[in-house]
Every structure is written in C-alpha cells, then in structure tokens.
Design an enzyme around this catalytic site. Structure first.
Site, PDB file in Angstrom:
ATOM      1  N   LYS A 180     -42.716   7.201 -34.504  1.00  0.00           N
ATOM      2  CA  LYS A 180     -42.463   7.293 -33.052  1.00  0.00           C
ATOM      3  C   LYS A 180     -42.741   5.942 -32.405  1.00  0.00           C
ATOM      4  CE  LYS A 180     -47.059   9.195 -32.251  1.00  0.00           C
ATOM      5  NZ  LYS A 180     -47.864  10.430 -32.198  1.00  0.00           N
ATOM      6  N   ARG A 196     -53.038  20.115 -25.800  1.00  0.00           N
ATOM      7  CA  ARG A 196     -51.933  19.264 -25.381  1.00  0.00           C
ATOM      8  C   ARG A 196     -50.649  20.037 -25.655  1.00  0.00           C
ATOM      9  NH1 ARG A 196     -51.422  13.317 -27.931  1.00  0.00           N
ATOM     10  NH2 ARG A 196     -50.728  14.644 -29.640  1.00  0.00           N
ATOM     11  N   TYR A 214     -53.163 -18.897 -12.782  1.00  0.00           N
ATOM     12  CA  TYR A 214     -53.152 -18.073 -11.568  1.00  0.00           C
ATOM     13  C   TYR A 214     -54.564 -17.668 -11.167  1.00  0.00           C
ATOM     14  CZ  TYR A 214     -48.107 -17.322 -11.716  1.00  0.00           C
ATOM     15  OH  TYR A 214     -46.754 -17.481 -11.701  1.00  0.00           O
ATOM     16  N   MET A 225     -46.893 -14.043 -16.955  1.00  0.00           N
ATOM     17  CA  MET A 225     -45.782 -13.213 -17.428  1.00  0.00           C
ATOM     18  C   MET A 225     -45.253 -13.691 -18.781  1.00  0.00           C
ATOM     19  SD  MET A 225     -42.130 -12.427 -15.617  1.00  0.00           S
ATOM     20  CE  MET A 225     -42.797 -11.575 -14.206  1.00  0.00           C
TER      21      MET A 225
END
Ligand code: PLP
Length: 354
Positions: A35, A130, A251, A299
């Site tokens: 998956k 679940r 940043y 990014m």
C-alpha cells in the site's frame, strides 16, 4: 533527470528482507504489503522484485488493476476492500481479493451478480476498533459468506494495535481464537511487529510491510533484526555559503552564526517529502560524513553545517537517509516514524531501482 535528488531502490535488499520474513515465519505464506505505492518505493518495482512473495496487498483498485495489466498473476488483496457496489464486477473480472469489514460491504456483495466467484478476507475487530466486524456478528458473517454463490475462498483476518509495544497481542489474540474456534479456514494476523515479536500469531499468512523496506516497527533497530534499508534518498550540494558571525541562515533567521560557518545547500526540501519539522541537529550525511541540518527546511532545499567536512563542496553527494543513515534515525530527530518519511517522498522524486 537533471536535479540531483533521487530515491535509489535496492531490490536485492528487498529480496533479502523477504528472506528474513521467511526465516522468521517458515510455515506461513507471505502477503507483501504494497500500500501507499509500496511505502513510497514504487509498487511495480517492488512487486517485480518480490517474485517470491505469495500475494500482494494494496489499497486502491486502480493500483491492483495496474498490477494485473502488467501481468501480475498472484492473489492481490485490497486491504480496505471496496468502497462502492460498482467495483464488485471489476473485482471479480480481475480476480482481486477484497477485505470485507463492514455490513455495507456485505450488503453490496449479497446483491451483486458476479461473473466469477470472489475470494474474500473477512476482518474481525478484535480490539483495535478501526475496521472489522465485532465478535458475535463476525461468526455469522463468516458462515453466511461461506454459503453465498458469489464467494470463493474465505480467509479470516484481524490486525493488532500494539504488536510492537509492551501490551503485546495477547488480549486481541485470545479474542480472535475464541471467535474463530472450530472454523477450518486460513488465518492472517501478523504485521511486521508481530512477525518479529510474536511467533504465535504467524498462522497461515503473514502480512509484512515496513520490515520488507528495511525500517523498524518496534523499539529494536531494523539492522539489529537483520534487515537492510531499501530506499536511499540521495542528492548533492548545489551551493556553499560562508556565513560570518552574526549572519543568519534561512527562513525565519532561526539560526545565527556564532563563528564563521560553512553552510551547504542541499537540493531536497519539504516538497520532496523531507519533514519540514526536522530541527537543527537532524543528521545528514555529506560526502559520507555525518553533518547536521541547520535552520528551517525550505520547500526545495535544506541547509547543513559543513564545519566538520572541509572537503565538501558543490557537487558533493548527500544522503538524507538510506544505507549509511537509517531512516529511523532521521524520523526520531523529526518526531515521526520511518513509515511516514518513506511514504511521504513526493511524486516528483524519481525512483531509481538498482
Ligand atoms: C499496513 C498493514 C500491514 C503492514 O504493517 P507493517 O507494520 O508495515 O508491517 C499489515 N496488515 C494490515 C491490515 C495493514 O493495514
């Protein structure tokens, strides 16, 4: 491919890890869990590297159909089953095996006319709360399904919440064994953590995910379990900056140099799946030497302190994680799991099988 960032996928390590699963659970068949695009490694690559696996597990019907279109003949288990009634004829036509976990899925199947019988895996909610039918109704569901003409082979399954923790699997295992007593049907219970720590859960089918990819599920390191990392996330330095005392990095100017620093700029950022929350100090391998991330991850780039590696320069190879720096170590530094880092590697990062 011009940007230097890529994920190298070591198919020999995948095969090695599957042999480790077999050694631990010699009497069980193996459903390789693929998956999330094979935990970020590429589902087609992993399916063809793991020819020795007995079955494959995926989530999306599209992915299962793509595997069939590529000639895959082994059983493919859809791990959340189907989401609409419309999917059922396709499942039958392509001989896909859904997990059935809800009364809604059951009703759709009962009403379906199918060209071929469907094999199904029926899930018991043994305590994780679940997916799955609760004890009591589960027994009736299994009995019903076994009688329906649309249904072929029935496999019993459940999933553990704490196979990798001190609570272990005992309570859920007892619930499962009591609920399925007397049923002469194949059973599947164990994920990686249970394969490694609870041989009493191995049963007919084991379902390894993370261990196939050479990352850890419990407390012990993957290497100490004899597992080899499959993905190496590799890039290069694309710039080097000299920052004088008082100068800041990146940043938010979160890091201010206290001494003259050499800063390496790596082509890899959060848009590639590198965790933005990885703090200053997170290990990064530059030219084979351990360095530390400094300042905020951007990014498309991140910055590293090159104080300890005077030879590093533009073009020097960087390993964000992989064979020399376990993904789990980066995960711990970033407050997450290897699972999340591997599955988050974004689509723009080329996967390169070797
Ligand atoms: C994801 C998953 C697995 C594999 O779990 P790992 O911890 O990666 O081994 C097994 N079974 C089910 C039902 C799953 O959803």
């Amino acid at each position: 491919m011009y940007r230097p960032l890529f994920a190298r996928i070591d198919t020999a390590a995948l095969q090695h890890n599957l042999r480790q699963v077999r050694a631990l659970a010699p009497a069980s068949k193996v459903l390789a869990v693929l998956k999330a695009d094979a935990y970020g490694h590429g589902v087609q690559t992993v399916a063809s590297a793991l020819q020795e696996a007995d079955a494959l597990g995926v989530l999306e019907l599209e992915q299962a159909l793509a595997l069939r279109a590529a000639g895959e003949r082994r059983p493919i288990v859809l791990m959340e089953g189907y989401f609409t009634a419309d999917e059922l004829p396709l499942l039958a036509e392509h001989q896909l095996t859904p997990v059935i976990h809800s009364t809604q899925q059951l009703a759709w199947l009962q009403q379906a006319w199918l060209p071929l019988r469907l094999d199904v895996w029926v899930k018991l909610n043994s305590g994780m709360n679940r997916l799955g039918f609760p004890p009591g109704p589960y027994r009736e569901v299994v009995q019903q399904l076994s009688r329906w003409p649309q249904v072929g082979r029935v496999t019993l399954m459940s999933h553990f919440a704490t196979a990798d923790e001190t609570d272990g699997v005992a309570a859920q295992l007892v619930t499962f064994l009591m609920e399925t007593e007397g049923m002469q049907l194949p059973v599947s219970l164990a994920n990686s953590a249970a394969i490694l720590a609870h041989p009493d859960t191995h049963a007919d089918w084991v379902r390894p995910g993370i261990m196939l990819y050479g990352a850890r599920s419990g407390a012990a390191s993957a290497a100490s379990q004899g597992l080899r990392p499959v993905m190496s996330l590799l890039s290069r330095l694309i710039a080097v900056q000299h920052v004088e005392p008082g100068g800041s990095i990146g940043y938010g100017a979160t890091v201010v140099a206290e001494y003259p620093m050499r800063i390496g700029v790596v082509a890899c950022g959060y848009a590639d799946g590198y965790p933005r929350h990885a703090p200053t100090g997170t290990p990064v391998l530059v030219g084979g030497r351990r360095c530390q991330l400094v300042g905020r991850v951007s990014m498309d780039m991140l910055t590293v302190d090159l104080s300890g590696c005077p030879d590093a320069d533009v073009g020097t190879e960087v390993e964000l994680w992989g064979t020399q720096l376990p993904v789990d170590e980066v995960a711990v530094a970033a407050g997450t799991l290897g699972y999340e880092l591997l599955t988050a590697v974004s689509a723009r990062v080329p996967r390169c099988p070797v």
